[in-house]
Design a protein around this motif. Structure first.
Motif, PDB file in Angstrom:
ATOM      1  N   TYR A  83      47.266  39.738  43.952  1.00  0.00           N
ATOM      2  CA  TYR A  83      47.555  39.399  42.557  1.00  0.00           C
ATOM      3  C   TYR A  83      48.085  37.979  42.390  1.00  0.00           C
ATOM      4  O   TYR A  83      48.552  37.610  41.311  1.00  0.00           O
ATOM      5  CB  TYR A  83      48.551  40.393  41.925  1.00  0.00           C
ATOM      6  N   ASP A  84      48.016  37.165  43.419  1.00  0.00           N
ATOM      7  CA  ASP A  84      48.478  35.783  43.331  1.00  0.00           C
ATOM      8  C   ASP A  84      47.503  34.937  42.516  1.00  0.00           C
ATOM      9  O   ASP A  84      46.372  35.352  42.231  1.00  0.00           O
ATOM     10  CB  ASP A  84      48.621  35.197  44.743  1.00  0.00           C
ATOM     11  N   LYS A  85      47.927  33.731  42.151  1.00  0.00           N
ATOM     12  CA  LYS A  85      47.064  32.736  41.510  1.00  0.00           C
ATOM     13  C   LYS A  85      46.468  31.858  42.603  1.00  0.00           C
ATOM     14  O   LYS A  85      47.205  31.263  43.382  1.00  0.00           O
ATOM     15  CB  LYS A  85      47.869  31.875  40.535  1.00  0.00           C
ATOM     16  N   PHE A  86      45.146  31.762  42.625  1.00  0.00           N
ATOM     17  CA  PHE A  86      44.479  31.019  43.689  1.00  0.00           C
ATOM     18  C   PHE A  86      43.914  29.679  43.215  1.00  0.00           C
ATOM     19  O   PHE A  86      43.385  28.923  44.021  1.00  0.00           O
ATOM     20  CB  PHE A  86      43.364  31.867  44.296  1.00  0.00           C
ATOM     21  N   ASP A  87      44.020  29.381  41.928  1.00  0.00           N
ATOM     22  CA  ASP A  87      43.575  28.091  41.414  1.00  0.00           C
ATOM     23  C   ASP A  87      44.541  27.015  41.898  1.00  0.00           C
ATOM     24  O   ASP A  87      45.736  27.073  41.587  1.00  0.00           O
ATOM     25  CB  ASP A  87      43.555  28.121  39.887  1.00  0.00           C
ATOM     26  N   PRO A  88      44.078  25.998  42.668  1.00  0.00           N
ATOM     27  CA  PRO A  88      44.992  24.987  43.215  1.00  0.00           C
ATOM     28  C   PRO A  88      45.803  24.242  42.154  1.00  0.00           C
ATOM     29  O   PRO A  88      46.870  23.703  42.457  1.00  0.00           O
ATOM     30  CB  PRO A  88      44.044  24.031  43.949  1.00  0.00           C
ATOM     31  N   GLN A  89      45.328  24.222  40.912  1.00  0.00           N
ATOM     32  CA  GLN A  89      46.069  23.528  39.854  1.00  0.00           C
ATOM     33  C   GLN A  89      47.402  24.215  39.561  1.00  0.00           C
ATOM     34  O   GLN A  89      48.353  23.580  39.130  1.00  0.00           O
ATOM     35  CB  GLN A  89      45.217  23.471  38.577  1.00  0.00           C
ATOM     36  N   TRP A  90      47.475  25.526  39.813  1.00  0.00           N
ATOM     37  CA  TRP A  90      48.670  26.286  39.466  1.00  0.00           C
ATOM     38  C   TRP A  90      49.309  27.007  40.643  1.00  0.00           C
ATOM     39  O   TRP A  90      50.457  27.430  40.562  1.00  0.00           O
ATOM     40  CB  TRP A  90      48.323  27.334  38.386  1.00  0.00           C
ATOM     41  N   SER A  91      48.589  27.149  41.750  1.00  0.00           N
ATOM     42  CA  SER A  91      49.043  28.036  42.810  1.00  0.00           C
ATOM     43  C   SER A  91      50.086  27.404  43.711  1.00  0.00           C
ATOM     44  O   SER A  91      50.208  26.187  43.815  1.00  0.00           O
ATOM     45  CB  SER A  91      47.850  28.480  43.655  1.00  0.00           C
ATOM     46  N   LYS A 114      45.769  40.727  54.589  1.00  0.00           N
ATOM     47  CA  LYS A 114      45.735  41.556  53.386  1.00  0.00           C
ATOM     48  C   LYS A 114      45.461  40.702  52.141  1.00  0.00           C
ATOM     49  O   LYS A 114      44.745  41.139  51.229  1.00  0.00           O
ATOM     50  CB  LYS A 114      47.061  42.312  53.234  1.00  0.00           C
ATOM     51  N   THR A 115      46.022  39.496  52.108  1.00  0.00           N
ATOM     52  CA  THR A 115      45.833  38.622  50.951  1.00  0.00           C
ATOM     53  C   THR A 115      44.396  38.117  50.886  1.00  0.00           C
ATOM     54  O   THR A 115      43.794  38.064  49.805  1.00  0.00           O
ATOM     55  CB  THR A 115      46.804  37.433  51.022  1.00  0.00           C
ATOM     56  N   TYR A 116      43.828  37.765  52.029  1.00  0.00           N
ATOM     57  CA  TYR A 116      42.440  37.292  52.049  1.00  0.00           C
ATOM     58  C   TYR A 116      41.485  38.429  51.697  1.00  0.00           C
ATOM     59  O   TYR A 116      40.490  38.214  50.996  1.00  0.00           O
ATOM     60  CB  TYR A 116      42.101  36.705  53.416  1.00  0.00           C
ATOM     61  N   GLU A 117      41.802  39.649  52.119  1.00  0.00           N
ATOM     62  CA  GLU A 117      40.987  40.797  51.750  1.00  0.00           C
ATOM     63  C   GLU A 117      40.980  40.983  50.233  1.00  0.00           C
ATOM     64  O   GLU A 117      39.936  41.233  49.612  1.00  0.00           O
ATOM     65  CB  GLU A 117      41.539  42.048  52.439  1.00  0.00           C
ATOM     66  N   TYR A 118      42.165  40.825  49.621  1.00  0.00           N
ATOM     67  CA  TYR A 118      42.248  40.895  48.154  1.00  0.00           C
ATOM     68  C   TYR A 118      41.426  39.781  47.510  1.00  0.00           C
ATOM     69  O   TYR A 118      40.695  40.003  46.545  1.00  0.00           O
ATOM     70  CB  TYR A 118      43.710  40.797  47.701  1.00  0.00           C
ATOM     71  N   TYR A 119      41.540  38.576  48.053  1.00  0.00           N
ATOM     72  CA  TYR A 119      40.807  37.419  47.507  1.00  0.00           C
ATOM     73  C   TYR A 119      39.308  37.669  47.537  1.00  0.00           C
ATOM     74  O   TYR A 119      38.598  37.430  46.546  1.00  0.00           O
ATOM     75  CB  TYR A 119      41.167  36.171  48.318  1.00  0.00           C
ATOM     76  N   LEU A 120      38.797  38.177  48.638  1.00  0.00           N
ATOM     77  CA  LEU A 120      37.367  38.412  48.773  1.00  0.00           C
ATOM     78  C   LEU A 120      36.879  39.478  47.785  1.00  0.00           C
ATOM     79  O   LEU A 120      35.779  39.379  47.244  1.00  0.00           O
ATOM     80  CB  LEU A 120      37.031  38.834  50.199  1.00  0.00           C
ATOM     81  N   LYS A 121      37.687  40.490  47.543  1.00  0.00           N
ATOM     82  CA  LYS A 121      37.283  41.578  46.678  1.00  0.00           C
ATOM     83  C   LYS A 121      37.422  41.249  45.198  1.00  0.00           C
ATOM     84  O   LYS A 121      36.670  41.773  44.363  1.00  0.00           O
ATOM     85  CB  LYS A 121      38.126  42.829  46.988  1.00  0.00           C
ATOM     86  N   ASN A 122      38.390  40.394  44.862  1.00  0.00           N
ATOM     87  CA  ASN A 122      38.746  40.213  43.447  1.00  0.00           C
ATOM     88  C   ASN A 122      38.551  38.809  42.895  1.00  0.00           C
ATOM     89  O   ASN A 122      38.481  38.633  41.686  1.00  0.00           O
ATOM     90  CB  ASN A 122      40.215  40.615  43.233  1.00  0.00           C
ATOM     91  N   ILE A 123      38.485  37.796  43.765  1.00  0.00           N
ATOM     92  CA  ILE A 123      38.422  36.431  43.272  1.00  0.00           C
ATOM     93  C   ILE A 123      37.061  35.787  43.559  1.00  0.00           C
ATOM     94  O   ILE A 123      36.369  35.393  42.640  1.00  0.00           O
ATOM     95  CB  ILE A 123      39.524  35.546  43.904  1.00  0.00           C
TER      96      ILE A 123
END
Length: 305
Positions: free
Chosen positions: A167-175, A296-305
């Motif tokens: 649920y983190d923000k992955f956009d480099p402008q805000w992350s 776990k975070t990268y798994e979330y990123y791949l599935k949701n982002i």
């Protein structure tokens, strides 16, 4: 137990609500359309209507170095207004238990030794996020002052180190750094890039806690509220260099290229490590290693982002 969780749809809030023990509680997680934390009477009206037993204040204007440098006024005013409106309204409406969230940005800059709770307001703040830090310090102090004036209140502040996770923000402008690193390395892997840029020399040290571990700490706090110190660091108690974060993330993501450093870019504080002695004495410590949390975070990123 009925709990008002502000910021229930952000990184911290979603990890708390996803915790395996969260179903034991009744959660109120209003959107800003239901209660405007920037308006005192909106907050007071909501508390009078729903009468929560506990408030967990996880809402805030958050972002990395770029965002804090670009909008210091917004980071100062919005975080200050949200915190003070919530605490003052809680006191007026009779809510006696509050868990407020601070930040290790509250601590003085460039301290090489681990930062203990007593170190707040003992030195100059890091300029790149000073506005955010000032807001967090003021709200934590307000919580303490309200308890001094009214001993029936228990308003306590958890001070987590930097966070990352689902649920983190992955956009480099805000992350923050880790989601930005995941984004950059994934893009570089997909594009076959030979090199990825790191700001500064990469020798600054950082402590990042997996957000699921912070959720564990919050649930533990609900179960052990009376014994929880009024000001408490929640972190790992150890850190890594920025270069090491890139190297470990590259291993998890499968990026095989090199790194180069832009020495003209700011790095922020050289070290910001929390002293976790009080948390350990209280009975809590983190359970995820960096590699486990990144996986776990990268798994979330791949599935949701």
């Amino acid at each position: 137990m009925k709990i008002l969780l502000t910021g229930g749809y952000g990184l911290v809030g979603r990890n708390i609500r996803s915790h395996s023990k969260a179903s034991k509680y009744e959660w109120l997680s209003p959107r800003s359309s239901e209660v405007n934390l920037l308006e005192y009477h909106s907050v007071l009206g909501y508390l009078h209507e729903y009468q929560p037993d506990v408030i967990i204040h996880a809402a805030g204007r958050v972002g990395g170095i770029q965002a804090n440098m670009r909008e210091p006024v917004r980071f100062l005013i919005e975080n200050l207004d949200m915190g003070r409106n919530l605490l003052l309204a809680a006191a007026e409406s009779g809510v006696t238990r509050v868990i407020n969230f601070g930040s290790t940005c509250m601590y003085p800059k460039n301290r090489q030794e681990p930062l203990a709770e007593k170190d707040i307001l003992t030195g100059e703040l890091e300029p790149t996020n000073e506005g955010y830090a000032l807001a967090k310090i003021t709200v934590a102090r307000l919580a303490d002052y309200l308890c001094r004036e009214n001993p029936s209140l228990q308003y306590k502040t958890l001070i987590p180190c930097n966070l990352y996770g689902p649920y983190d923000k992955f956009d480099p402008q805000w992350s923050h750094m880790i989601p930005a690193v995941i984004y950059k390395l994934h893009q570089a892997k997909q594009q076959g890039a030979s090199s990825v840029e790191i700001w500064g020399a990469g020798e600054a040290r950082r402590e990042f806690l997996y957000a699921g571990d912070l959720a564990d700490a919050v649930i533990y706090a609900l179960e052990n509220f009376e014994s929880m110190p009024s000001l408490l660091n929640i972190g790992l108690g150890y850190d890594y260099t920025v270069n090491q974060y890139y190297e470990i993330a590259a291993k998890v993501i499968g990026y095989k290229g090199d790194f180069h450093h832009d020495l003209s870019k700011p790095e922020g504080m050289q070290r910001k490590l929390s002293n976790t002695r009080l948390a350990q004495e209280w009975g809590w410590e983190a359970s995820h290693s960096l590699e486990q949390g990144l996986e776990k975070t990268y798994e979330y990123y791949l599935k949701n982002i």
